[in-house]
Every structure is written in structure tokens, then in C-alpha cells.
Design an enzyme around this catalytic site. Structure first.
Site, mmCIF file in Angstrom:
data_model
loop_
_atom_site.group_PDB
_atom_site.id
_atom_site.type_symbol
_atom_site.label_atom_id
_atom_site.label_comp_id
_atom_site.label_asym_id
_atom_site.label_seq_id
_atom_site.Cartn_x
_atom_site.Cartn_y
_atom_site.Cartn_z
ATOM 1 N N ILE A 130 0.915 -1.154 0.000
ATOM 2 C CA ILE A 130 0.000 0.000 0.000
ATOM 3 C C ILE A 130 0.951 1.199 0.000
ATOM 4 O O ILE A 130 1.556 1.519 1.018
ATOM 5 C CB ILE A 130 -0.933 0.004 1.230
ATOM 6 C CG1 ILE A 130 -1.808 -1.242 1.237
ATOM 7 C CG2 ILE A 130 -1.789 1.266 1.225
ATOM 8 C CD1 ILE A 130 -2.694 -1.384 2.477
ATOM 9 N N PRO A 131 1.120 1.853 -1.158
ATOM 10 C CA PRO A 131 2.280 2.730 -1.402
ATOM 11 C C PRO A 131 2.214 4.136 -0.806
ATOM 12 O O PRO A 131 2.202 5.131 -1.522
ATOM 13 C CB PRO A 131 2.325 2.780 -2.932
ATOM 14 C CG PRO A 131 0.888 2.663 -3.340
ATOM 15 C CD PRO A 131 0.279 1.707 -2.349
ATOM 16 N N CYS A 132 2.261 4.229 0.511
ATOM 17 C CA CYS A 132 2.260 5.545 1.157
ATOM 18 C C CYS A 132 3.550 6.314 0.867
ATOM 19 O O CYS A 132 3.582 7.541 1.013
ATOM 20 C CB CYS A 132 2.023 5.408 2.651
ATOM 21 S SG CYS A 132 3.163 4.308 3.497
ATOM 22 N N HIS A 133 4.593 5.623 0.418
ATOM 23 C CA HIS A 133 5.846 6.304 0.073
ATOM 24 C C HIS A 133 5.671 7.225 -1.137
ATOM 25 O O HIS A 133 6.494 8.102 -1.368
ATOM 26 C CB HIS A 133 6.967 5.290 -0.185
ATOM 27 C CG HIS A 133 6.701 4.363 -1.326
ATOM 28 N ND1 HIS A 133 5.948 3.209 -1.178
ATOM 29 C CD2 HIS A 133 7.076 4.404 -2.624
ATOM 30 C CE1 HIS A 133 5.883 2.580 -2.346
ATOM 31 N NE2 HIS A 133 6.554 3.286 -3.242
ATOM 32 N N ARG A 134 4.595 7.066 -1.890
ATOM 33 C CA ARG A 134 4.349 7.879 -3.089
ATOM 34 C C ARG A 134 3.669 9.203 -2.782
ATOM 35 O O ARG A 134 3.345 9.956 -3.689
ATOM 36 C CB ARG A 134 3.506 7.076 -4.083
ATOM 37 C CG ARG A 134 4.232 5.838 -4.594
ATOM 38 C CD ARG A 134 3.395 5.027 -5.549
ATOM 39 N NE ARG A 134 4.100 3.786 -5.883
ATOM 40 C CZ ARG A 134 3.494 2.678 -6.280
ATOM 41 N NH1 ARG A 134 2.171 2.651 -6.419
ATOM 42 N NH2 ARG A 134 4.201 1.600 -6.548
#
Length: 171
Positions: A130-134
Site C-alpha cells: 500500500i504505497p504511502c511512500h508515493r
């Protein structure tokens, strides 16, 4: 004594794996992944990883080897309805793109919730997948990441995002 079901969906086991970001602990069972955590110590993993945990580890290895851009996993992150809405929106950010906390707040329907969106991103129990780094600051800066800003920067570079003023913003 009541009969137990053959498989208890809440049963949890974990696997610890090496990654370019350090140790990752994947918690789940044969049905779902509950959590991916950045860890510093390697505790004894399950001797045989449950099906969905093993599938997650395989897909993470493929991602780190540049052989995967999307994940196909059954996820069950634990959080409030608001957190779930924030995490669901994260899944709409394509590989190699970024967005801002304010754009994410607008997407979930509440521009005033920018700080709450940031807090929810910080509590994402399944980072990378779940790409919260984006999600970055509106000025293109890296702001907050539970796995550490070095790891956030590594993930964005890995996905081909140019850091600084030339960030590739997702609309």
C-alpha cells in the site's frame, strides 16, 4: 467444547525477510496479509510461511528486483474507516508517480483533512504494497515515512521518480 473451524482467519504467523531496505516482517496467514513492518531484529520466523505471507515475500522480492510494479495480494490492514479510505486511495497512485497529501485529501473528499491524511499514511500497516511512500509534500519534499525518509527516498528512486522540483506528480 465447541468445534473449531479448520482455519481461523485471525490466526497470524510471520516471516522475516532481507530487503534493500533492511529486514521486513510480513504478518499474515494462508488467507491474508495483515502487516509489513520494518524491523531491526530477526526473531524466529514461522518454519513454513503461510500461503499469502509467502506470496507477499515473493512479490516483494520481484518488486525489489524490478520485475514487478503492482502487487496482487489479499490484504487486511486494521484501521478506522477514515484510515481505510486513505489507504484505499493510496492504491490508486501508479508505480513511478507521486501525489501530495492535499491531493490525497481532496480525493477522499475533505481538503481540510490534510494532516489527518498524513497521520493515516504514517499508520499504514502494509507499507510498500500500500504505497504511502508515493505521497510527498506539496513543494516536492519528502515528508514523513514510518519506515524512515532514507527508505522513502530509496523507494521513489527505485520507481524512477526524480526527487526535487521535477517530481512526477500524479493527477
Amino acid at each position: 467444547m465447541p468445534k473449531k473451524s479448520i482455519y481461523d482467519i485471525d490466526h497470524r504467523e510471520y516471516l522475516t525477510m532481507e530487503s534493500p531496505l533492511g529486514l521486513l516482517r510480513i504478518t499474515g496467514n494462508d488467507e491474508v496479509v495483515f502487516e509489513i513492518a520494518f524491523v531491526t531484529d530477526e526473531k524466529q520466523s514461522s518454519s513454513v510461511a503461510p500461503k499469502e505471507v509467502a506470496k507477499c515475500a515473493k512479490q516483494l522480492r520481484e518488486y525489489f528486483a524490478n520485475d514487478r510494479k503492482e502487487f496482487d495480494l489479499n490484504l487486511n490492514p486494521s484501521g478506522t474507516d477514515f484510515q481505510q479510505s486513505v489507504w484505499n486511495e493510496l492504491n490508486n497512485i501508479p508505480f513511478g508517480k507521486t501525489t501530495t497529501y492535499s491531493k490525497q485529501a481532496i480525493k477522499i473528499g475533505d481538503l481540510k483533512a490534510i494532516r489527518a491524511v498524513g497521520t493515516a499514511n504514517g499508520k499504514n500497516p502494509i507499507p510498500i504494497v500500500i504505497p504511502c511512500h508515493r505521497v510527498i509534500g506539496s513543494d516536492g519534499s519528502l515528508t514523513g515515512y514510518a519506515g524512515g525518509l532514507d527508505n522513502k527516498e530509496w523507494l521513489l528512486k527505485h520507481e524512477g521518480v526524480i526527487l526535487g522540483t521535477q517530481m512526477d506528480m500524479f493527477k
